[in-house]
Scaffold this active site. Structure first.
Site, PDB file in Angstrom:
ATOM      1  N   VAL A   1     -38.383 -25.857  -5.961  1.00 32.39           N
ATOM      2  CA  VAL A   1     -37.450 -25.336  -6.870  1.00 32.39           C
ATOM      3  C   VAL A   1     -37.775 -23.917  -7.930  1.00 32.39           C
ATOM      4  O   VAL A   1     -37.824 -24.393  -8.951  1.00 32.39           O
ATOM      5  CB  VAL A   1     -38.317 -26.846  -7.902  1.00 32.39           C
ATOM      6  CG1 VAL A   1     -37.232 -27.822  -7.742  1.00 32.39           C
ATOM      7  CG2 VAL A   1     -39.528 -26.520  -7.977  1.00 32.39           C
TER       8      VAL A   1
ATOM      9  N   VAL B   1     -32.929 -21.113  -6.127  1.00 32.96           N
ATOM     10  CA  VAL B   1     -32.045 -21.769  -5.841  1.00 32.96           C
ATOM     11  C   VAL B   1     -32.399 -23.486  -5.931  1.00 32.96           C
ATOM     12  O   VAL B   1     -30.890 -24.311  -6.419  1.00 32.96           O
ATOM     13  CB  VAL B   1     -32.067 -21.882  -4.196  1.00 32.96           C
ATOM     14  CG1 VAL B   1     -30.945 -22.917  -3.688  1.00 32.96           C
ATOM     15  CG2 VAL B   1     -31.687 -19.777  -4.163  1.00 32.96           C
TER      16      VAL B   1
ATOM     17  N   THR C   1     -36.876 -22.733   0.432  1.00 37.82           N
ATOM     18  CA  THR C   1     -37.876 -21.735  -0.110  1.00 37.82           C
ATOM     19  C   THR C   1     -37.269 -20.626   1.063  1.00 37.82           C
ATOM     20  O   THR C   1     -36.379 -20.864   1.766  1.00 37.82           O
ATOM     21  CB  THR C   1     -39.095 -22.339   0.544  1.00 37.82           C
ATOM     22  OG1 THR C   1     -38.690 -22.985   2.132  1.00 37.82           O
ATOM     23  CG2 THR C   1     -39.419 -23.662  -0.173  1.00 37.82           C
TER      24      THR C   1
ATOM     25  N   LYS D   1     -33.976 -19.467   6.457  1.00 41.58           N
ATOM     26  CA  LYS D   1     -33.401 -18.871   7.853  1.00 41.58           C
ATOM     27  C   LYS D   1     -33.930 -18.955   9.175  1.00 41.58           C
ATOM     28  O   LYS D   1     -34.143 -18.574  10.177  1.00 41.58           O
ATOM     29  CB  LYS D   1     -32.451 -17.263   7.471  1.00 41.58           C
ATOM     30  CG  LYS D   1     -31.673 -17.371   7.068  1.00 41.58           C
ATOM     31  CD  LYS D   1     -31.169 -15.837   6.721  1.00 41.58           C
ATOM     32  CE  LYS D   1     -31.589 -15.283   5.346  1.00 41.58           C
ATOM     33  NZ  LYS D   1     -31.329 -16.062   4.091  1.00 41.58           N
TER      34      LYS D   1
ATOM     35  N   VAL E   1     -26.215 -17.369   5.972  1.00 44.87           N
ATOM     36  CA  VAL E   1     -25.413 -17.027   6.157  1.00 44.87           C
ATOM     37  C   VAL E   1     -24.523 -16.423   5.171  1.00 44.87           C
ATOM     38  O   VAL E   1     -23.783 -17.991   5.024  1.00 44.87           O
ATOM     39  CB  VAL E   1     -24.865 -16.217   7.929  1.00 44.87           C
ATOM     40  CG1 VAL E   1     -23.919 -15.920   7.540  1.00 44.87           C
ATOM     41  CG2 VAL E   1     -25.402 -16.823   8.788  1.00 44.87           C
TER      42      VAL E   1
ATOM     43  N   LEU F   1     -20.907 -19.315   1.107  1.00 46.55           N
ATOM     44  CA  LEU F   1     -19.612 -19.249   2.131  1.00 46.55           C
ATOM     45  C   LEU F   1     -19.525 -20.069   3.616  1.00 46.55           C
ATOM     46  O   LEU F   1     -20.115 -20.250   3.292  1.00 46.55           O
ATOM     47  CB  LEU F   1     -18.677 -17.820   1.808  1.00 46.55           C
ATOM     48  CG  LEU F   1     -18.835 -16.520   0.942  1.00 46.55           C
ATOM     49  CD1 LEU F   1     -18.207 -15.521   1.662  1.00 46.55           C
ATOM     50  CD2 LEU F   1     -17.622 -17.106   0.303  1.00 46.55           C
TER      51      LEU F   1
ATOM     52  N   GLY G   1     -31.719 -12.062  -9.059  1.00 38.41           N
ATOM     53  CA  GLY G   1     -31.639 -12.799  -7.707  1.00 38.41           C
ATOM     54  C   GLY G   1     -31.095 -13.025  -6.809  1.00 38.41           C
ATOM     55  O   GLY G   1     -30.320 -13.749  -5.539  1.00 38.41           O
TER      56      GLY G   1
ATOM     57  N   ASP H   1     -33.072  -8.970   7.293  1.00 35.62           N
ATOM     58  CA  ASP H   1     -32.614 -10.008   6.846  1.00 35.62           C
ATOM     59  C   ASP H   1     -30.820 -10.938   7.146  1.00 35.62           C
ATOM     60  O   ASP H   1     -30.908 -11.444   7.815  1.00 35.62           O
ATOM     61  CB  ASP H   1     -32.186 -10.342   5.298  1.00 35.62           C
ATOM     62  CG  ASP H   1     -31.705 -11.993   5.112  1.00 35.62           C
ATOM     63  OD1 ASP H   1     -31.973 -12.636   5.308  1.00 35.62           O
ATOM     64  OD2 ASP H   1     -30.583 -11.609   4.000  1.00 35.62           O
TER      65      ASP H   1
ATOM     66  N   LYS I   1     -28.733 -13.207  10.463  1.00 34.12           N
ATOM     67  CA  LYS I   1     -28.009 -13.450  10.188  1.00 34.12           C
ATOM     68  C   LYS I   1     -27.089 -13.404  10.838  1.00 34.12           C
ATOM     69  O   LYS I   1     -26.185 -14.374  12.156  1.00 34.12           O
ATOM     70  CB  LYS I   1     -27.294 -13.290   8.726  1.00 34.12           C
ATOM     71  CG  LYS I   1     -27.588 -13.554   7.568  1.00 34.12           C
ATOM     72  CD  LYS I   1     -27.333 -12.935   6.602  1.00 34.12           C
ATOM     73  CE  LYS I   1     -28.155 -13.261   5.295  1.00 34.12           C
ATOM     74  NZ  LYS I   1     -27.635 -12.608   3.759  1.00 34.12           N
TER      75      LYS I   1
ATOM     76  N   GLY J   1     -26.870 -14.791  -4.505  1.00 29.65           N
ATOM     77  CA  GLY J   1     -27.383 -14.793  -6.155  1.00 29.65           C
ATOM     78  C   GLY J   1     -27.254 -16.657  -6.206  1.00 29.65           C
ATOM     79  O   GLY J   1     -27.264 -17.505  -4.878  1.00 29.65           O
TER      80      GLY J   1
END
Ligand code: ADP
Ligand code: ASP
Ligand code: MG
Length: 812
Positions: free
Chosen positions: A470, A473, A552, A576, A606, A610, A661, A675, A679, A794
């Site tokens: 928590v 996000v 997380t 991920k 990813v 979106l 963030g 990262d 992706k 974000g």
């Protein structure tokens, strides 16, 4: 003439009895009535407990008797005025007899069925007598002892009625009786010698039906603490509602399979004389309740679902049974001689096994007797020793017109399967009034709710969420959920509840749904947690349509997905790590998700919110093939390079990105390119390519020293130290009028990530803020790629991506 029966909770105390008397007064204005009452509240249970206790401790037994006494004297005190002394005297003398029986049990150290039936009878003897005297205060009422009218065999605790004598007794009594209201005790009866017998626990309903049938009553009313016969036990299924009309047969099936609101034998006498039965709520008399009759108005094809807990399955199995008659006869004969009730039967068509369901209390005895019956065959290895399985429950879906609809059993079992309810045995009568299944008793609540949703709540679907993480996000996700709740319910008929929340320290659960207005406080006051504890609780709470949500970026959390999926609990994650871990693990999760019918969704892996993965999935599923992917996939790196110039320092821009963030908790994961590599790896895998993270060429721009830091603090310090390096990178691009973009590419099975100089005419050049862009070149989009572009980092957009995955599960 009408017969009204009031159950234990309707007469549990003076307040409730007043309510009963007002219903009696109202009805008796227009009809002559017979009123059958149960014992006050839990008196029967107390009487039995007292008798069992008397075997070992007479002092404690007398304390129980004292409680019984107090309740009855309290009611007399509150409700009887005119004949108070007489009533007190009579009740004292009755209770004195009970006291003597308890002493007898203690002295003889013996409690036979005969004595227990006698003990049990005190509840209804007292209640009917006291209520009759309370009624006499204002009404034309009399009391009649049921034991003088209802005559049975010698089966003291479950006596069978001799209808011939009983009906004659009842009609001759009522022929003479001129009172408008007659109070009678339920449940109690006597054998031909005048010894007290009882009609079985819950038997007052049956008593009322016996009177109604004998008197050819216009209606039998069963007044209880719920507003009718419900679509399922309302204590187990919150969404259950009263069935307006139902046939005798359907009501019989439901009550036989556990709908306690009506004692199963009650229907027969009423059915024979076609007397309508109305089930009503004493505490909400204005509610219509349920009408049980011969020709109910059309309703749902499935009328109700009921269940019995504490069932055992007994299996007789072996090749030696095939083709040889008489095995089932011997099986049922043995059980019937021992008065063991068979609740459920199935037989495999090969005749290789017969399976019966009995109450768990009877299982040991049944096993023993059957092993004896078949001892010769067992010794000769023609059949196996009797197999007993405990801790089971039966659920039954009931409805007479089910036979006219195709696919109902398919719906039943696929709904159970979707929710990981293992079905152990199935029975369906050829009349198709009832389809029943034996399941694990710990799954009963979930199974009932699943089936209720399937057959009665198509319009609203329930989703039960378990949220781990928590931070930014997670918090945004819960806020969005809270805000959208009403809309989803009204527009999508979707009820989403958060049942469990945890962070790394604590967890909180509420099986009715956590109030999202103050979840923080609830979590703070929650209990200490670990990943295992949380999983255990989720599994135990055993809700339908469960979804585990990982907000997380934690490796250990990603390692528990498989466990959830194997329990048919869907997983939604923005983490991920699982999808970018080794290929076998990724494949396993996908496989387990399919096998256990639980969604595994990770759209936010990813491009945050979106719809990149979903779009890709649609392309692949519809037969398209991906040749090339070009993308800017790091909102954080984009933010950094869009803001970094000769007037700023690289350190400050990275710090700002983190503060807003846009980075992972460990910003090095973004800046090292790991990262982005993860992706593009996920996109390549989702496109159908088998790839590992090591296969992706990472052209890192960070100095070695920064890459080797282990804490955020050291990492930031190294950025300060190498400011010149970053300025050089910037100048190199700027001098060529290019912008720096961290680009991920996948071409024909190979992938790389790294900084590129992007010229002004390129679609990546004007990418702003933390935006992401993906270009898919496929069979169908060979030259002009399919492009997805928008904010790619974000907390808010990531949370909305998680939300979208949850909605995808709901729409499945
Ligand atoms: P009474 O004391 O009035 O005879 P019971 O306790 O015997 O009442 O029966 C009423 C109870 O039956 C309800 O409170 C409910 O918990 C239980 N019940 C089980 N299945 C159903 C159902 N399908 N519809 C209504 N009640 C049910
Ligand atoms: N008092 C009895 C019992 O509790 C009978 C009844 O209430 O129907 O079983
Ligand atoms: Mg009852």
């Amino acid at each position: 003439m009408k017969v009204l029966k009031f159950g234990g909770s309707s007469v549990a105390n003076s307040e409730n009895i007043k309510q009963v008397l007002s219903i009696v007064a109202k009805t008796s204005k227009e009809h002559k009535i017979a009123v059958v009452v149960s014992a006050f509240g839990k008196t029967t249970n107390n009487l039995i407990e007292g008798a069992n206790t008397a075997l070992v401790d007479i002092k404690v037994a007398k304390e129980i008797l004292e409680t019984i006494k107090n309740l009855h004297f309290q009611v007399i005190d509150d409700l009887v005025k005119t004949h108070k002394n007489e009533v007190i005297q009579e009740v004292t003398s009755i209770l004195h007899r009970l006291n003597s029986i308890y002493e007898g049990i203690f002295l003889l150290q013996e409690l036979s069925d005969k004595t227990l039936a006698k003990v049990c009878s005190f509840g209804e003897r007292l209640s009917s007598y006291i209520i009759a005297n309370a009624a006499k205060e204002n009404l034309d009422a009399t009391h009649k002892e049921s034991r003088e009218l209802i005559i049975t065999n010698d089966d003291f605790l479950n006596a069978q009625v001799n209808f011939k004598i009983t009906n004659k007794n009842i009609t001759s009594f009522f022929d003479e009786n001129t009172h408008q209201i007659t109070l009678l005790g339920g449940f109690i009866s006597s054998n031909i010698d005048g010894k007290t017998t009882t009609l079985g626990r819950g038997g007052s309903d049956f008593t009322a039906a016996i009177y109604a049938a004998a008197l050819q009553a216009d209606e039998l009313q069963i007044w209880t603490d719920v507003s009718g016969m419900y679509t399922a036990n309302p204590r187990v299924v919150k969404q259950a509602y009263a069935i307006p009309e139902i046939s005798y047969e359907e009501a019989m099936e439901l009550s036989h399979f556990g709908a306690k609101v009506l004692y199963p034998p009650t229907i027969q006498p009423a059915l024979r004389k076609e007397i309508p039965i109305r089930i009503k709520n004493t505490f909400e008399p204005e509610n219509a309740g349920t009408l049980i009759s011969k020709n109910p108005k059309n309703g749902n094809e499935v009328k109700g679902i009921s269940h019995i807990e504490d069932i055992s399955l007994i299996t007789l199995e072996g090749g030696g049974m095939i083709g040889i008659p008489g095995f089932s006869k011997r099986l049922f004969e043995t059980l019937s001689m021992a008065k063991i009730n068979v609740v459920f039967i199935t037989q495999a068509s090969s005749e290789h096994s017969i399976c019966v369901g009995v109450y768990e209390n009877d299982a040991k005895k049944a096993q023993h007797l059957l092993d004896e019956t078949f001892s010769i065959e067992i010794d000769r290895k023609k059949i196996k020793p009797i197999i007993v399985e405990n801790d089971l429950a039966i659920i039954a879906v009931v409805g007479e017109s089910m036979k006219n609809y195709q696919g109902l059993s398919g719906q039943m079992f696929s709904a159970l399967g979707r929710n990981n309810v293992n079905v152990r045995a199935i029975a369906q009568g050829s009349s198709e009034k009832n389809i029943s299944a034996v399941i694990n008793k710990y799954d009963a609540k979930k199974a009932l709710n699943t089936l209720h949703e399937q057959f009665f709540e198509e319009k609203t679907k329930q989703l039960n969420l378990f949220v781990t993480g928590v931070g930014n996000v997670g918090e945004r996700f819960l806020a969005q959920l809270q805000q959208q709740k009403k809309f989803l319910k009204e527009n999508l008929k979707l009820k989403i509840r958060v049942i469990g929340i945890s962070n790394s320290r604590k967890m909180v659960f509420d099986n009715d749904g956590i109030n999202l207005k103050n979840w923080k406080e609830a979590l703070e006051n929650g209990e200490p947690t670990t990943l295992e504890k949380f999983h255990k609780k989720v599994k135990e709470s055993n809700h339908i349509n469960s979804v585990f949500i990982d907000n997380t970026a934690n490796q250990a959390v990603s390692e528990v997905y498989e466990k959830y999926l194997r329990d048919s609990i869907s997983v939604v994650t923005c983490n991920k790590i699982a999808c970018a871990s080794n290929f076998d693990n990724y494949k396993t999760l996908k496989h387990v998700s399919r096998k256990y019918n639980a969604s595994f969704l990770f759209e936010t892996n990813v491009g945050a919110g979106l719809p990149i993965i979903d779009t890709l999935k649609n392309l692949i599923n519809s037969g398209d093939r991906v040749h090339k992917i070009q993308a800017v996939l790091s909102g954080s790196l984009n933010f950094v390079f869009n803001n970094f110039d000769e007037d700023s320092t690289f350190h400050d821009v990275v710090a700002q990105a983190q503060a807003e963030g846009y980075t992972e908790p460990d910003p090095k994961i973004d800046l090292s390119g790991v990262d982005v590599a993860r992706k593009i790896l996920i996109l390549a895998r989702e496109s159908g390519y088998k790839m590992e993270l090591e296969d992706i060429v990472n052209n890192a721009f960070l100095p070695k020293e920064s890459l080797q830091t282990t804490t955020n603090e050291d990492f930031y310090a190294s950025l300060v130290k190498h400011e010149n390096h970053f300025q050089e990178i910037y100048n190199e691009a700027n001098n060529k009028n290019c912008r720096l973009k961290y680009v991920a590419e996948f071409v024909n099975g190979k992938a790389n990530v790294g900084l590129q100089h992007i010229p002004a005419e390129h679609p990546f050049y004007n990418l702003e803020g933390s935006d992401n862009i993906v270009l898919f070149f496929t069979d169908r989009y060979p030259e002009n790629p399919l492009i997805i572009k928008g904010a790619g980092a974000g907390a808010d957009v990531t949370a909305s991506g998680i939300f979208a995955d949850v909605i995808r599960i709901a729409n499945k």
